[in-house]
Design a protein around this motif. Structure first.
Motif, PDB file in Angstrom:
ATOM      1  N   ASP A   3       0.818  -1.215   0.000  1.00  0.00           N
ATOM      2  CA  ASP A   3       0.000   0.000   0.000  1.00  0.00           C
ATOM      3  C   ASP A   3       0.853   1.266   0.000  1.00  0.00           C
ATOM      4  O   ASP A   3       2.010   1.261   0.382  1.00  0.00           O
ATOM      5  CB  ASP A   3      -0.957   0.000   1.180  1.00  0.00           C
ATOM      6  N   PHE A   4       0.190   2.323  -0.453  1.00  0.00           N
ATOM      7  CA  PHE A   4       0.752   3.667  -0.437  1.00  0.00           C
ATOM      8  C   PHE A   4      -0.294   4.533   0.253  1.00  0.00           C
ATOM      9  O   PHE A   4      -1.449   4.538  -0.158  1.00  0.00           O
ATOM     10  CB  PHE A   4       0.926   4.203  -1.860  1.00  0.00           C
ATOM     11  N   LYS A   5       0.100   5.256   1.270  1.00  0.00           N
ATOM     12  CA  LYS A   5      -0.845   6.125   1.973  1.00  0.00           C
ATOM     13  C   LYS A   5      -0.171   7.458   2.271  1.00  0.00           C
ATOM     14  O   LYS A   5       0.979   7.491   2.687  1.00  0.00           O
ATOM     15  CB  LYS A   5      -1.301   5.476   3.273  1.00  0.00           C
ATOM     16  N   MET A  13       4.894   3.874   2.454  1.00  0.00           N
ATOM     17  CA  MET A  13       4.910   2.775   1.489  1.00  0.00           C
ATOM     18  C   MET A  13       5.281   1.513   2.241  1.00  0.00           C
ATOM     19  O   MET A  13       6.272   1.499   2.970  1.00  0.00           O
ATOM     20  CB  MET A  13       6.009   2.975   0.438  1.00  0.00           C
ATOM     21  N   TYR A 175       5.718   1.162 -11.611  1.00  0.00           N
ATOM     22  CA  TYR A 175       4.586   1.053 -10.684  1.00  0.00           C
ATOM     23  C   TYR A 175       4.800   1.960  -9.463  1.00  0.00           C
ATOM     24  O   TYR A 175       3.885   2.657  -9.029  1.00  0.00           O
ATOM     25  CB  TYR A 175       4.419  -0.414 -10.277  1.00  0.00           C
ATOM     26  N   GLU A 178       4.380   5.597 -10.567  1.00  0.00           N
ATOM     27  CA  GLU A 178       2.971   5.902 -10.829  1.00  0.00           C
ATOM     28  C   GLU A 178       2.201   6.107  -9.522  1.00  0.00           C
ATOM     29  O   GLU A 178       1.414   7.051  -9.393  1.00  0.00           O
ATOM     30  CB  GLU A 178       2.357   4.763 -11.635  1.00  0.00           C
ATOM     31  N   ASN A 179       2.423   5.247  -8.552  1.00  0.00           N
ATOM     32  CA  ASN A 179       1.725   5.373  -7.281  1.00  0.00           C
ATOM     33  C   ASN A 179       2.173   6.597  -6.499  1.00  0.00           C
ATOM     34  O   ASN A 179       1.352   7.263  -5.853  1.00  0.00           O
ATOM     35  CB  ASN A 179       1.904   4.102  -6.449  1.00  0.00           C
ATOM     36  N   GLY A 182       0.566   9.646  -7.927  1.00  0.00           N
ATOM     37  CA  GLY A 182      -0.826   9.741  -7.529  1.00  0.00           C
ATOM     38  C   GLY A 182      -1.032  10.361  -6.154  1.00  0.00           C
ATOM     39  O   GLY A 182      -2.135  10.779  -5.812  1.00  0.00           O
TER      40      GLY A 182
END
Length: 184
Positions: A3-5, A13, A175, A178-179, A182
């Motif tokens: 996950d990324f938060k 991460m 990936y 990109e995350n 975002g």
């Protein structure tokens, strides 16, 4: 990768121990490409740093295609102008990239080999994006990827081909980028 938060000024991460170790190794290899074999002037001595930047000595190995891709000729049709541009800008570019990579390495080392989540300060997000892009570009050069067709060829390789593994790492870094984008 789980996950990324983003929470306020931090991005968290979650990397596995393998992912954290792999990413740290890749960033260390990237910095190894950028580091010079010559001694660096004292950071507090502005004159010595300026003199070193303008000396014209190019400590990078431009026979390495990765270096040529990371530091392309500014004027491909005019080698003299390209050399002068490189003399005036390359030391600063290298210094910036090394500083950015050090911010990434510091956060990765704080994970204790992936035992803890990676904590990325939002203020350092650009450093992460630039460093990951530099690592990915380096992998692309090593794989021979310069067009989408090249990437498709590498993607179609059998799994037992070592380049297939490197290509998966190349895609994994995309990936990550990109995350992180975002969460800007």
């Amino acid at each position: 990768m789980r996950d990324f938060k983003r929470s306020g000024p931090m991005i968290r991460m979650k990397l596995t121990d393998y992912e954290a170790t792999l990413l740290e190794s890749l960033v260390e290899q990237y910095t190894g490409l950028l580091e010079a074999d010559e001694p660096q002037p004292d950071a507090g001595d502005s004159f010595a740093r300026w003199q070193a930047e303008l000396s014209g000595n190019d400590p990078l190995d431009h026979s390495d295609p990765v270096i040529n891709r990371l530091f392309p000729d500014a004027y491909p049709q005019d080698p003299a102008a390209s050399g002068e541009f490189r003399r005036l800008t390359q030391a600063r570019q290298r210094s910036n990239r090394l500083g950015e990579a050090e911010a990434v390495l510091s956060a990765l080392r704080d994970t204790d080999g992936g035992k803890h989540p990676v904590q990325v300060r939002v203020i350092e997000l650009d450093s992460w994006l630039k460093t990951l892009s530099g690592v990915r570009l380096s992998l692309a050069v090593r794989l021979g990827i310069s067009t989408p067709d090249d990437a498709e060829e590498i993607d179609a390789l059998p799994e037992d081909d070592p380049r297939a593994y490197v290509y998966r790492v190349y895609e994994w870094i995309a990936y990550l980028v990109e995350n992180l984008l975002g969460l800007r």
